[in-house]
Scaffold this motif. Structure first.
Motif, PDB file in Angstrom:
ATOM      1  N   MET A 241       0.797  -1.223   0.000  1.00  0.00           N
ATOM      2  CA  MET A 241       0.000   0.000   0.000  1.00  0.00           C
ATOM      3  C   MET A 241       0.832   1.277   0.000  1.00  0.00           C
ATOM      4  O   MET A 241       0.284   2.377  -0.075  1.00  0.00           O
ATOM      5  CB  MET A 241      -0.939   0.004   1.203  1.00  0.00           C
ATOM      6  N   LEU A 242       2.133   1.141   0.075  1.00  0.00           N
ATOM      7  CA  LEU A 242       2.977   2.342   0.011  1.00  0.00           C
ATOM      8  C   LEU A 242       2.848   3.009  -1.358  1.00  0.00           C
ATOM      9  O   LEU A 242       2.487   2.348  -2.342  1.00  0.00           O
ATOM     10  CB  LEU A 242       4.436   1.953   0.266  1.00  0.00           C
ATOM     11  N   PRO A 243       3.147   4.295  -1.460  1.00  0.00           N
ATOM     12  CA  PRO A 243       3.111   4.962  -2.770  1.00  0.00           C
ATOM     13  C   PRO A 243       3.945   4.187  -3.790  1.00  0.00           C
ATOM     14  O   PRO A 243       4.969   3.584  -3.448  1.00  0.00           O
ATOM     15  CB  PRO A 243       3.719   6.340  -2.471  1.00  0.00           C
ATOM     16  N   GLU A 244       3.505   4.198  -5.036  1.00  0.00           N
ATOM     17  CA  GLU A 244       4.103   3.310  -6.038  1.00  0.00           C
ATOM     18  C   GLU A 244       5.560   3.624  -6.352  1.00  0.00           C
ATOM     19  O   GLU A 244       6.249   2.793  -6.952  1.00  0.00           O
ATOM     20  CB  GLU A 244       3.273   3.322  -7.315  1.00  0.00           C
ATOM     21  N   HIS A 245       6.060   4.794  -5.947  1.00  0.00           N
ATOM     22  CA  HIS A 245       7.480   5.088  -6.180  1.00  0.00           C
ATOM     23  C   HIS A 245       8.357   4.553  -5.043  1.00  0.00           C
ATOM     24  O   HIS A 245       9.584   4.694  -5.100  1.00  0.00           O
ATOM     25  CB  HIS A 245       7.701   6.600  -6.337  1.00  0.00           C
ATOM     26  N   VAL A 246       7.749   3.939  -4.032  1.00  0.00           N
ATOM     27  CA  VAL A 246       8.497   3.424  -2.875  1.00  0.00           C
ATOM     28  C   VAL A 246       8.594   1.908  -2.968  1.00  0.00           C
ATOM     29  O   VAL A 246       7.573   1.222  -3.115  1.00  0.00           O
ATOM     30  CB  VAL A 246       7.809   3.814  -1.550  1.00  0.00           C
ATOM     31  N   ASN A 247       9.804   1.374  -2.886  1.00  0.00           N
ATOM     32  CA  ASN A 247      10.014  -0.075  -2.893  1.00  0.00           C
ATOM     33  C   ASN A 247      10.689  -0.491  -1.592  1.00  0.00           C
ATOM     34  O   ASN A 247      11.799  -0.041  -1.290  1.00  0.00           O
ATOM     35  CB  ASN A 247      10.885  -0.498  -4.075  1.00  0.00           C
TER      36      ASN A 247
END
Length: 268
Positions: A241-247
């Motif tokens: 669920m983290l923002p899609e730019h965060v891995n």
């Protein structure tokens, strides 16, 4: 919150979904309205889980629709069966958003020179090969769509050796390095890869490791509050669920009463 989770209901493919981490992860994603592909060998347990999740009182808030669920009787060790199951996914489940490679486990706790070679092979086939088969089958579609998340369930045994963890720890070390290598291979796409490494967690893990010996399994957790399947499910969903730019590359978690031991020294 990740666009993966908000733009449209994600399609979440979970292996080993019939119990433990897998079932808890399914419940958690169902509560978010995800479409679920649940795979496991024990199909009757999948049916029971699907019936549970289809109860809107469990699946979400009052008035929420029951989640869409597709069940697969699947042994991830069977490469042909994995390829067939994924090739035959119904259209509404075919564009998998999140793959949770959860199927796996440990067998035995004997030292290497006394271990059962069959146990070693089964651990490699499930923890390593099964994870590879599912990843290879679903990853091309994710890369082509420029959208997706591979979440591998590893173990602290990947980083920290302990007696009897010989092949199990080696398998999870493979998972850890494979996860990092995937990140290198798909750099430039928006597909994410995460390795989640739990410590002591009370599920059927120890019952399976000790081949049904409930007394031995219970002794593992005596006097300590271990992680639960729900704790791991919460971690999986948080990463997704983290923002899609965060891995999240690697997430290691243990109960507060578990820590690392010192070096072992045999003194004469």
């Amino acid at each position: 919150m990740s666009a993966t989770m908000t733009a449209q209901p994600p399609i979440v493919f979970i292996t080993g979904a019939s119990s433990g981490f897998g079932a808890a992860i399914a419940r958690r994603f169902a509560g978010l309205g995800a479409r679920l592909v649940l795979a496991a060998r024990r199909y009757e347990r999948l049916e029971a889980l699907a019936a549970e999740l289809s109860d809107s009182r469990i699946a979400g808030p009052a008035g929420a629709r029951a989640p869409a669920i597709h069940l697969i009787r699947l042994d991830v060790r069977d490469r042909g069966a994995v390829d067939k199951a994924i090739a035959e996914l119904p259209p509404e489940f075919s564009e998998v958003t999140v793959l949770v490679n959860n199927a796996g486990g440990a067998l035995g706790l004997s030292p290497a020179h006394e271990a059962d070679l069959n146990d070693w092979e089964e651990m490699i086939d499930t923890n390593v090969k099964g994870l590879l088969y599912c990843t290879r089958a679903l990853l091309p579609g994710m890369v082509a769509r420029d959208r997706g998340h591979i979440i591998n369930i590893g173990s602290v045994a990947a980083e920290t050796p302990y007696p009897g963890s010989n092949v199990y720890g080696a398998c999870k070390a493979f998972v850890a390095q494979f996860s990092l290598n995937l990140r290198s291979d798909i750099l430039g796409s928006r597909v994410r890869v995460t390795d989640i490494e739990p410590g002591m967690a009370e599920t059927e893990f120890s019952v399976v490791r000790f081949k049904g010996d409930q007394e031995k399994a219970a002794a593992v957790y005596r006097g300590v509050k271990p992680l639960s399947a729900e704790d791991i499910a919460e971690s999986v969903v948080w990463c997704a669920m983290l923002p899609e730019h965060v891995n999240v590359n690697r997430l290691e978690l243990m109960p507060v009463m578990q820590a690392f031991a010192g070096f072992a020294v045999k003194r004469s």
